[in-house]
Design an enzyme around this catalytic site. Structure first.
Site, PDB file in Angstrom:
ATOM      1  N   ARG A  19      67.275  10.623  23.783  1.00 48.07           N
ATOM      2  CA  ARG A  19      67.278  10.381  22.196  1.00 48.07           C
ATOM      3  C   ARG A  19      67.675  11.084  21.874  1.00 48.07           C
ATOM      4  O   ARG A  19      68.733  10.965  20.504  1.00 48.07           O
ATOM      5  CB  ARG A  19      65.553  10.479  21.970  1.00 48.07           C
ATOM      6  N   HIS A  30      65.606   3.071  26.318  1.00 54.69           N
ATOM      7  CA  HIS A  30      64.180   3.255  26.231  1.00 54.69           C
ATOM      8  C   HIS A  30      62.894   2.420  28.007  1.00 54.69           C
ATOM      9  O   HIS A  30      61.846   3.022  27.816  1.00 54.69           O
ATOM     10  CB  HIS A  30      63.393   2.134  25.234  1.00 54.69           C
ATOM     11  N   HIS A  69      71.194  10.305  18.918  1.00 57.16           N
ATOM     12  CA  HIS A  69      71.198  11.134  17.210  1.00 57.16           C
ATOM     13  C   HIS A  69      72.338  12.117  16.805  1.00 57.16           C
ATOM     14  O   HIS A  69      72.631  11.531  16.167  1.00 57.16           O
ATOM     15  CB  HIS A  69      69.468  11.652  17.582  1.00 57.16           C
ATOM     16  N   ASN A  93      58.435  14.135  10.993  1.00 61.30           N
ATOM     17  CA  ASN A  93      58.353  13.026  12.317  1.00 61.30           C
ATOM     18  C   ASN A  93      59.264  12.481  13.720  1.00 61.30           C
ATOM     19  O   ASN A  93      58.680  11.630  14.006  1.00 61.30           O
ATOM     20  CB  ASN A  93      56.860  12.524  12.004  1.00 61.30           C
TER      21      ASN A  93
HETATM   22  C1  HEM Z   1      68.444   0.441  18.705  1.00 61.68           C
HETATM   23  C2  HEM Z   1      68.240   1.222  17.935  1.00 61.68           C
HETATM   24  C3  HEM Z   1      67.104   2.354  18.261  1.00 61.68           C
HETATM   25  C4  HEM Z   1      65.919   2.485  17.262  1.00 61.68           C
HETATM   26  C5  HEM Z   1      65.524   1.260  16.382  1.00 61.68           C
HETATM   27  C6  HEM Z   1      65.262   3.453  18.551  1.00 61.68           C
HETATM   28  C7  HEM Z   1      64.187   4.165  17.900  1.00 61.68           C
HETATM   29  C8  HEM Z   1      63.855   4.668  18.915  1.00 61.68           C
HETATM   30  C9  HEM Z   1      62.127   5.166  18.407  1.00 61.68           C
HETATM   31  C10 HEM Z   1      61.110   4.942  17.249  1.00 61.68           C
HETATM   32  C11 HEM Z   1      61.245   6.288  18.867  1.00 61.68           C
HETATM   33  C12 HEM Z   1      59.562   6.777  19.557  1.00 61.68           C
HETATM   34  C13 HEM Z   1      59.914   8.436  18.608  1.00 61.68           C
HETATM   35  C14 HEM Z   1      58.899   8.941  19.106  1.00 61.68           C
HETATM   36  O1  HEM Z   1      57.610   8.512  18.668  1.00 61.68           O
HETATM   37  O2  HEM Z   1      58.463  10.220  18.969  1.00 61.68           O
HETATM   38  C15 HEM Z   1      62.538   6.020  20.250  1.00 61.68           C
HETATM   39  C16 HEM Z   1      61.800   6.385  21.239  1.00 61.68           C
HETATM   40  C17 HEM Z   1      63.092   7.006  22.092  1.00 61.68           C
HETATM   41  N1  HEM Z   1      64.790   6.471  22.294  1.00 61.68           N
HETATM   42 FE1  HEM Z   1      65.328   5.104  20.709  1.00 61.68          FE
HETATM   43  N2  HEM Z   1      65.774   4.005  18.764  1.00 61.68           N
HETATM   44  C18 HEM Z   1      67.183   3.609  19.839  1.00 61.68           C
HETATM   45  C19 HEM Z   1      67.743   3.215  20.077  1.00 61.68           C
HETATM   46  C20 HEM Z   1      68.191   4.058  21.310  1.00 61.68           C
HETATM   47  C21 HEM Z   1      69.189   4.464  21.914  1.00 61.68           C
HETATM   48  C22 HEM Z   1      70.592   4.431  21.493  1.00 61.68           C
HETATM   49  C23 HEM Z   1      68.734   5.433  22.986  1.00 61.68           C
HETATM   50  C24 HEM Z   1      69.758   6.403  23.715  1.00 61.68           C
HETATM   51  C25 HEM Z   1      70.398   6.051  24.556  1.00 61.68           C
HETATM   52  C26 HEM Z   1      67.505   5.858  22.979  1.00 61.68           C
HETATM   53  C27 HEM Z   1      66.444   6.287  23.616  1.00 61.68           C
HETATM   54  C28 HEM Z   1      65.157   6.879  23.132  1.00 61.68           C
HETATM   55  C29 HEM Z   1      64.086   8.120  24.064  1.00 61.68           C
HETATM   56  C30 HEM Z   1      64.950   7.920  25.652  1.00 61.68           C
HETATM   57  C31 HEM Z   1      62.850   8.361  23.861  1.00 61.68           C
HETATM   58  C32 HEM Z   1      61.462   8.298  24.299  1.00 61.68           C
HETATM   59  C33 HEM Z   1      61.971   9.908  23.715  1.00 61.68           C
HETATM   60  C34 HEM Z   1      60.502  10.264  24.124  1.00 61.68           C
HETATM   61  O3  HEM Z   1      60.183  10.035  24.595  1.00 61.68           O
HETATM   62  O4  HEM Z   1      60.217  11.833  23.403  1.00 61.68           O
HETATM   63  N3  HEM Z   1      67.091   4.860  21.746  1.00 61.68           N
HETATM   64  N4  HEM Z   1      63.858   4.996  19.869  1.00 61.68           N
HETATM   65  C1  LIG Z   2      53.936  13.368   9.869  1.00 63.91           C
HETATM   66  O1  LIG Z   2      52.807  13.269  11.234  1.00 63.91           O
HETATM   67  C2  LIG Z   2      51.587  14.306  10.083  1.00 63.91           C
HETATM   68  C3  LIG Z   2      50.600  14.370  11.194  1.00 63.91           C
HETATM   69  O2  LIG Z   2      51.033  14.362  12.456  1.00 63.91           O
HETATM   70  C4  LIG Z   2      50.990  13.427   9.252  1.00 63.91           C
HETATM   71  O3  LIG Z   2      50.445  13.919   8.398  1.00 63.91           O
HETATM   72  C5  LIG Z   2      52.568  12.858   7.898  1.00 63.91           C
HETATM   73  O4  LIG Z   2      51.610  12.612   7.365  1.00 63.91           O
HETATM   74  C6  LIG Z   2      53.306  12.445   8.837  1.00 63.91           C
HETATM   75  N1  LIG Z   2      55.026  12.365   8.024  1.00 63.91           N
HETATM   76  C7  LIG Z   2      55.189  11.604   7.795  1.00 63.91           C
HETATM   77  C8  LIG Z   2      56.542  11.106   7.128  1.00 63.91           C
HETATM   78  O5  LIG Z   2      55.435   9.969   8.277  1.00 63.91           O
END
Ligand code: HEM
Ligand SMILES: *[C@@H]1O[C@H](CO)[C@@H](O)[C@H](O)[C@H]1NC(C)=O
Ligand SMILES: *[C@@H]1O[C@H](CO)[C@@H](O)[C@H](O)[C@H]1NC(C)=O
Ligand SMILES: *[C@@H]1O[C@H](CO)[C@@H](O)[C@H](O)[C@H]1NC(C)=O
Ligand SMILES: *[C@@H]1O[C@H](CO)[C@@H](O)[C@H](O)[C@H]1NC(C)=O
Ligand SMILES: *[C@@H]1O[C@H](CO)[C@@H](O)[C@H](O)[C@H]1NC(C)=O
Ligand SMILES: *[C@@H]1O[C@H](CO)[C@@H](O)[C@H](O)[C@H]1NC(C)=O
Ligand SMILES: *[C@@H]1O[C@H](CO)[C@@H](O)[C@H](O)[C@H]1NC(C)=O
Ligand SMILES: *[C@@H]1O[C@H](CO)[C@@H](O)[C@H](O)[C@H]1NC(C)=O
Length: 324
Positions: A61, A192, A65, A93
């Site tokens: 990830r 994902h 990014h 976050n």
């Molecule tokens: C298509 C658009 C994408 C969106 C909207 C998106 C969004 C997200 C979000 C919101 C998370 C959760 C983060 C969290 O809650 O900590 C996530 C996790 C992740 N994303 Fe994506 N992502 C996208 C594309 C990708 C791509 C292209 C890759 C890599 C090739 C990727 C790899 C990952 C991985 C491996 C995680 C898990 C991270 C962890 O376990 O900490 N994502 N993504």
């Molecule tokens: C980030 O997470 C903290 C708690 O983990 C929360 O208090 C805060 O509102 C969050 N901020 C955003 C921008 O989501």
């Protein structure tokens, strides 16, 4: 005659110099200048993954990014300075992690050959090597020769990283901005298949989808019931769930199976089913060999987005700050 030969020599030298300067990424860019670089990155990455099975998701990830903000230039690794808020601090976050691992690998590489190997390349290689650990062989080719950027801005992260609340049109546009296709979008979303997601990125789908206390009809209702036992309310900011339930540490094509059962965790995952071409691709990628092959190709394309080459940027000494 003499001047002609001289001219020819000049031309050849310039051409070779141009290649050495790097007009594109290359296979084994450090073969001459730091022959053990890629081996060191691999052995350090594998050492870290063997004690932390969640690391592949973090590094994959982080590389994504990095590439989506100013290109794959290691800007995601930079810390904020007195003057500017860095990408990694964009949304407090955004929850990236694994920076310490990159720093550890970088130290080892610097010890072998100082000032040669970029942080952007180290991140690209470490992402590949961490995911590949379970297979004990490289799952995609990483070309090298990236240089490190000097700038990291939170505002640019917000503007370029796709949101989990995006619909298909927005996702397609976001990827097109990086010259990546709908095919790349569907294939790379397969990332994902590993890792976790925080409740706040999807619990609107469980509790208040359209502001009427309703549930997202595109989410599998038995899966929604399960998710509600994890994310107990809309203001849960700490709980996480596995994105690919049952196989969240395994890099495989299972993500596409769950998509077809309407169990994609984010709206952005579910959105892939709303486009005819994307849905067709999903049905193909369920076949694991197909997924591995296509993922390798799309990662190569993502890893080449807006890279700095030749003498652009610099080779950072420490990945978290630009050289002074
Ligand atoms: C298509 C658009 C994408 C969106 C909207 C998106 C969004 C997200 C979000 C919101 C998370 C959760 C983060 C969290 O809650 O900590 C996530 C996790 C992740 N994303 Fe994506 N992502 C996208 C594309 C990708 C791509 C292209 C890759 C890599 C090739 C990727 C790899 C990952 C991985 C491996 C995680 C898990 C991270 C962890 O376990 O900490 N994502 N993504
Ligand atoms: C980030 O997470 C903290 C708690 O983990 C929360 O208090 C805060 O509102 C969050 N901020 C955003 C921008 O989501
Ligand atoms: C740089 O930022 C990381 C978190 O992103 C932090 O852990 C680290 O201590 C910072 N390094 C320095 C030298 O400030
Ligand atoms: C921060 O801004 C000040 C004043 O604009 C400038 O003198 C200084 O060089 C900047 N420092 C960095 C690290 O960019
Ligand atoms: C996607 O979201 C954008 C921005 O909110 C909106 O303008 C557009 O109509 C949406 N597209 C679809 C197909 O829902
Ligand atoms: C996309 O391709 C166009 C045309 O080749 C190029 O001008 C542009 O810089 C590329 N954009 C990115 C983000 O690579
Ligand atoms: C659901 O959304 C509506 C409209 O945004 C809001 O008025 C309401 O307070 C929300 N309900 C909950 C439980 O947050
Ligand atoms: C969560 O938000 C609701 C209103 O939306 C509030 O009634 C409740 O006390 C909050 N729960 C916690 C744990 O903060
Ligand atoms: C929802 O999930 C259940 C149980 O995992 C599955 O049997 C069912 O086919 C799924 N529903 C849809 C619409 O895919």
């Amino acid at each position: 005659m003499k001047t002609n030969i001289l001219l020819l020599v000049c031309l050849v030298v310039t051409a070779i110099f141009g290649v050495c300067q790097g007009s594109s990424l290359k296979k084994s860019f450090y073969e001459k200048t730091c022959p053990r670089a890629e081996k060191i990155v691999k052995s350090f990455t594998w050492k870290h993954v063997s004690s932390n099975p969640n690391l592949p998701a973090k590094l994959l990830r982080m590389h994504f990014h990095d590439c989506f903000v100013r290109g794959c230039d290691g800007s995601v690794l930079l810390n904020s300075t007195a003057n500017s808020t860095a990408e990694k601090a964009a949304i407090p976050n955004l929850s990236l992690s694994g920076f310490d691992v990159i720093d550890d690998i970088k130290s080892a590489v610097e010890k072998e050959c100082a000032g040669i190997v970029s942080c952007a390349d180290i991140l690209a290689l470490a992402a590949r090597d961490s995911v590949s650990f379970q297979f004990r062989k490289p799952m995609w080719e990483v070309l090298t020769g990236r240089r490190d950027g000097l700038v990291s801005l939170a505002t640019e992260a917000l503007a370029n990283i796709p949101s989990p609340f995006f619909n298909f049109t927005q996702l397609q546009q976001n990827f097109a901005n990086k010259n990546l296709t709908v095919h790349d979008l569907v294939v790379l979303s397969g990332g994902h298949t590993i890792g976790i997601g925080h409740c706040r990125f999807f619990s609107n789908r469980l509790y208040n989808f359209t502001g009427k206390g309703d549930q997202d009809p595109s989410l599998n209702s038995s899966y929604a019931q399960f998710l509600k036992t994890k994310c107990k309310s809309l203001n849960d900011t700490t709980t996480t769930v596995d994105m690919d339930p049952g196989s969240f540490q395994k890099f495989d094509s299972h993500y596409y199976n769950i998509l077809l059962q309407k169990k994609g965790l984010f709206q952005s995952d579910a959105a892939l089913l709303t486009n005819k071409q994307a849905k067709y691709t999903i049905q193909e990628l369920v076949r694991q060999n197909e997924f591995f092959e296509e993922f390798a190709k799309s990662m190569k394309r993502m890893g080449a987005v807006q890279v700095l080459l030749g003498t652009a940027g610099q080779i950072r000494k420490k990945c978290w700050k630009v050289n002074t």
